[in-house]
Design a protein around this motif. Structure first.
Motif, PDB file in Angstrom:
ATOM      1  N   PRO A   1       0.848  -1.198   0.000  1.00  0.00           N
ATOM      2  CA  PRO A   1       0.000   0.000   0.000  1.00  0.00           C
ATOM      3  C   PRO A   1       0.881   1.244   0.000  1.00  0.00           C
ATOM      4  N   ARG A   2       0.426   2.231  -0.754  1.00  0.00           N
ATOM      5  CA  ARG A   2       1.184   3.489  -0.780  1.00  0.00           C
ATOM      6  C   ARG A   2       1.065   4.165   0.576  1.00  0.00           C
ATOM      7  N   ARG A   3       2.182   4.427   1.176  1.00  0.00           N
ATOM      8  CA  ARG A   3       2.110   5.083   2.481  1.00  0.00           C
ATOM      9  C   ARG A   3       1.788   6.558   2.277  1.00  0.00           C
ATOM     10  N   VAL A   4       0.828   7.033   3.062  1.00  0.00           N
ATOM     11  CA  VAL A   4       0.491   8.452   2.960  1.00  0.00           C
ATOM     12  C   VAL A   4       1.281   9.200   4.023  1.00  0.00           C
ATOM     13  N   GLN A   5       1.801  10.313   3.632  1.00  0.00           N
ATOM     14  CA  GLN A   5       2.682  11.018   4.547  1.00  0.00           C
ATOM     15  C   GLN A   5       1.895  11.705   5.660  1.00  0.00           C
ATOM     16  N   LYS A   6       2.451  11.626   6.839  1.00  0.00           N
ATOM     17  CA  LYS A   6       1.867  12.312   7.984  1.00  0.00           C
ATOM     18  C   LYS A   6       2.097  13.818   7.841  1.00  0.00           C
ATOM     19  N   PHE A   7       1.253  14.547   8.491  1.00  0.00           N
ATOM     20  CA  PHE A   7       1.460  16.003   8.508  1.00  0.00           C
ATOM     21  C   PHE A   7       1.435  16.542   9.939  1.00  0.00           C
ATOM     22  N   THR A   8       0.397  16.139  10.683  1.00  0.00           N
ATOM     23  CA  THR A   8       0.270  16.616  12.054  1.00  0.00           C
ATOM     24  C   THR A   8       1.513  16.267  12.875  1.00  0.00           C
ATOM     25  N   GLY A   9       2.088  17.293  13.464  1.00  0.00           N
ATOM     26  CA  GLY A   9       3.237  17.071  14.325  1.00  0.00           C
ATOM     27  C   GLY A   9       4.579  17.088  13.619  1.00  0.00           C
ATOM     28  N   THR A  10       4.537  17.143  12.285  1.00  0.00           N
ATOM     29  CA  THR A  10       5.800  17.131  11.555  1.00  0.00           C
ATOM     30  C   THR A  10       6.413  18.533  11.470  1.00  0.00           C
TER      31      THR A  10
ATOM     32  N   GLY B   1       5.027  25.611   8.569  1.00  0.00           N
ATOM     33  CA  GLY B   1       3.851  26.298   8.070  1.00  0.00           C
ATOM     34  C   GLY B   1       3.337  27.347   9.052  1.00  0.00           C
ATOM     35  N   ARG B   2       3.347  26.985  10.306  1.00  0.00           N
ATOM     36  CA  ARG B   2       2.863  27.933  11.325  1.00  0.00           C
ATOM     37  C   ARG B   2       3.797  29.123  11.478  1.00  0.00           C
ATOM     38  N   LEU B   3       5.081  28.843  11.478  1.00  0.00           N
ATOM     39  CA  LEU B   3       6.052  29.929  11.597  1.00  0.00           C
ATOM     40  C   LEU B   3       5.903  30.900  10.424  1.00  0.00           C
ATOM     41  N   LEU B   4       5.822  30.330   9.231  1.00  0.00           N
ATOM     42  CA  LEU B   4       5.723  31.187   8.058  1.00  0.00           C
ATOM     43  C   LEU B   4       4.399  31.955   8.043  1.00  0.00           C
ATOM     44  N   ASP B   5       3.370  31.336   8.576  1.00  0.00           N
ATOM     45  CA  ASP B   5       2.075  31.981   8.641  1.00  0.00           C
ATOM     46  C   ASP B   5       2.154  33.276   9.451  1.00  0.00           C
ATOM     47  N   VAL B   6       2.869  33.211  10.566  1.00  0.00           N
ATOM     48  CA  VAL B   6       3.038  34.399  11.403  1.00  0.00           C
ATOM     49  C   VAL B   6       3.804  35.477  10.648  1.00  0.00           C
ATOM     50  N   LEU B   7       4.878  35.057   9.976  1.00  0.00           N
ATOM     51  CA  LEU B   7       5.733  36.039   9.307  1.00  0.00           C
ATOM     52  C   LEU B   7       5.072  36.629   8.062  1.00  0.00           C
ATOM     53  N   ARG B   8       4.253  35.842   7.403  1.00  0.00           N
ATOM     54  CA  ARG B   8       3.521  36.374   6.248  1.00  0.00           C
ATOM     55  C   ARG B   8       2.567  37.487   6.678  1.00  0.00           C
ATOM     56  N   ALA B   9       1.973  37.272   7.845  1.00  0.00           N
ATOM     57  CA  ALA B   9       0.955  38.224   8.312  1.00  0.00           C
ATOM     58  C   ALA B   9       1.561  39.459   8.970  1.00  0.00           C
ATOM     59  N   ALA B  10       2.822  39.362   9.375  1.00  0.00           N
ATOM     60  CA  ALA B  10       3.435  40.453  10.138  1.00  0.00           C
ATOM     61  C   ALA B  10       3.846  41.609   9.228  1.00  0.00           C
TER      62      ALA B  10
ATOM     63  N   TRP C   1       4.335  26.896  18.423  1.00  0.00           N
ATOM     64  CA  TRP C   1       4.616  25.473  18.669  1.00  0.00           C
ATOM     65  C   TRP C   1       5.269  25.324  20.033  1.00  0.00           C
ATOM     66  N   ALA C   2       4.762  24.369  20.823  1.00  0.00           N
ATOM     67  CA  ALA C   2       5.234  24.238  22.198  1.00  0.00           C
ATOM     68  C   ALA C   2       6.652  23.670  22.296  1.00  0.00           C
ATOM     69  N   ASP C   3       6.964  22.729  21.436  1.00  0.00           N
ATOM     70  CA  ASP C   3       8.270  22.069  21.487  1.00  0.00           C
ATOM     71  C   ASP C   3       9.355  23.014  20.974  1.00  0.00           C
ATOM     72  N   ALA C   4      10.152  23.537  21.909  1.00  0.00           N
ATOM     73  CA  ALA C   4      11.139  24.555  21.547  1.00  0.00           C
ATOM     74  C   ALA C   4      12.246  23.997  20.655  1.00  0.00           C
ATOM     75  N   VAL C   5      12.595  22.745  20.880  1.00  0.00           N
ATOM     76  CA  VAL C   5      13.653  22.141  20.057  1.00  0.00           C
ATOM     77  C   VAL C   5      13.207  22.055  18.601  1.00  0.00           C
TER      78      VAL C   5
END
Length: 298
Positions: free
Chosen positions: A230-239, A245-254, A267-271
């Motif tokens: 089966p073709r594996r579908v790539q995960k997105f959540t948590g990647t 995407g979130r970081l860029l979203d902030v900078l696009r809007a700023a 994003w909570a995970d600082a690393v």
DNA sequence: GAAACGTGGTA
DNA sequence: TTACCAAGTTT
């Protein structure tokens, strides 16, 4: 009395059936209008890489009005193209398109090249896009293989439910079906893509309305289910992709450069957050000002 | 050749 | 809700 000779359907070439179907079934997409030049076609093809038509349409209109030639886009800043790219996804495509525009200005006098090897040498332009631009932008009878075409060939020719991974032989497969006349070959390329996009779709193919159902190897074999891995579908959540995407979203809007603290909320995970910000800097999607703030590259 | 790379609609 | 999927390219 004269009689009309009706050829058995098997005597009509598969290509002719698909091209004739396309004449009546084609979507009216703006980049298919005859007055659209190769540059606008290139923009559409890059935007359509992994992104659905419906989301591309409005952005493509904006881009082709705002940057009607390669020289226009080459003169834009990364920040401008990243913002104009909006939420099409994979924003590195926007940077590469701008780089391609610059290469077209430098190496080709500002004119999109016609030859496939020269097209493939442009940033962000691979096997598919180069042939699509040559074919749809310049009317060159190139075989064009995208995910739709691979699925159509897998079923129609090879009797397989799904296409495997892209193979070198894909080009030969579709070239073997293409009609000899250049103009019809171009129609055949776009028509086969359209057949895969509208009828021979991935989920539940609409075989009942398929123009080649009577000669489809997969149907004739009883529409067997896919065998094999089966073709594996790539995960997105948590990647990292989600975080980027979130970081860029902030900078696009700023409207102004933002401090790192303003990115912490994304994003909570600082690393992971830090790793993603670094990768965005490396990719040229983000830059840091002298006083340590972050923004889209000016 | 596998993995990375965004986003949102549909079932 | 999760899973699949959408005109691929690059590393």
């Amino acid at each position: 009395m004269t009689s009309v000779r009706v050829e058995p359907s098997s005597k009509v070439s598969t290509a002719d059936v698909i091209v004739d179907w396309y004449a009546g079934a084609a979507r009216n997409l703006p980049w298919r209008r005859p007055d659209v030049d190769a540059w606008a076609v290139l923009v559409s093809e890059v935007m359509l890489q992994q992104t659905p038509v419906a989301r591309v349409e409005p952005v493509w209109r904006d881009w082709t009005v705002r940057w009607p030639t390669p020289a226009d886009l080459a003169a834009a800043t990364p920040a401008e193209v990243i913002r104009a790219w909006g939420k099409l996804g994979y924003p590195r495509r926007a940077l590469r398109l701008r780089e391609a525009a610059a290469a077209i200005v430098e190496r080709h006098d500002g004119v999109v090249p016609r030859a496939v090897p020269e097209l493939e040498a442009l940033p962000g332009v691979g096997t598919y896009t180069a042939r699509a631009v040559a074919c749809f932008g310049y009317g060159s009878p190139q075989p064009v293989v995208d995910t739709n075409v691979r699925r159509v060939v897998a079923r129609l020719v090879h009797g397989q439910a799904e296409a495997g991974n892209a193979r070198t032989a894909d080009l030969a497969d579709i070239a073997a079906l293409a009609p000899p006349e250049p103009e019809r070959a171009v129609r055949f390329s776009v028509a086969t893509m359209e057949l895969g996009a509208l009828v021979c779709v991935a989920g539940a193919p609409r075989c009942g309305v398929c123009p080649v159902r009577d000669r489809c190897a997969w149907r004739l074999a009883g529409s067997p289910a896919h065998t094999g891995p089966p073709r594996r579908v790539q995960k997105f959540t948590g990647t990292d992709r989600q975080v980027r995407g979130r970081l860029l979203d902030v900078l696009r809007a700023a409207a102004h450069p933002v401090p790192a603290s303003e990115l912490d909320a994304t994003w909570a995970d600082a690393v992971q957050r830090s790793r993603c910000l670094d990768s965005l800097l490396t990719d040229g999607l983000v830059e840091q000002t002298d006083d340590g703030l972050f923004r889209l590259p000016q």
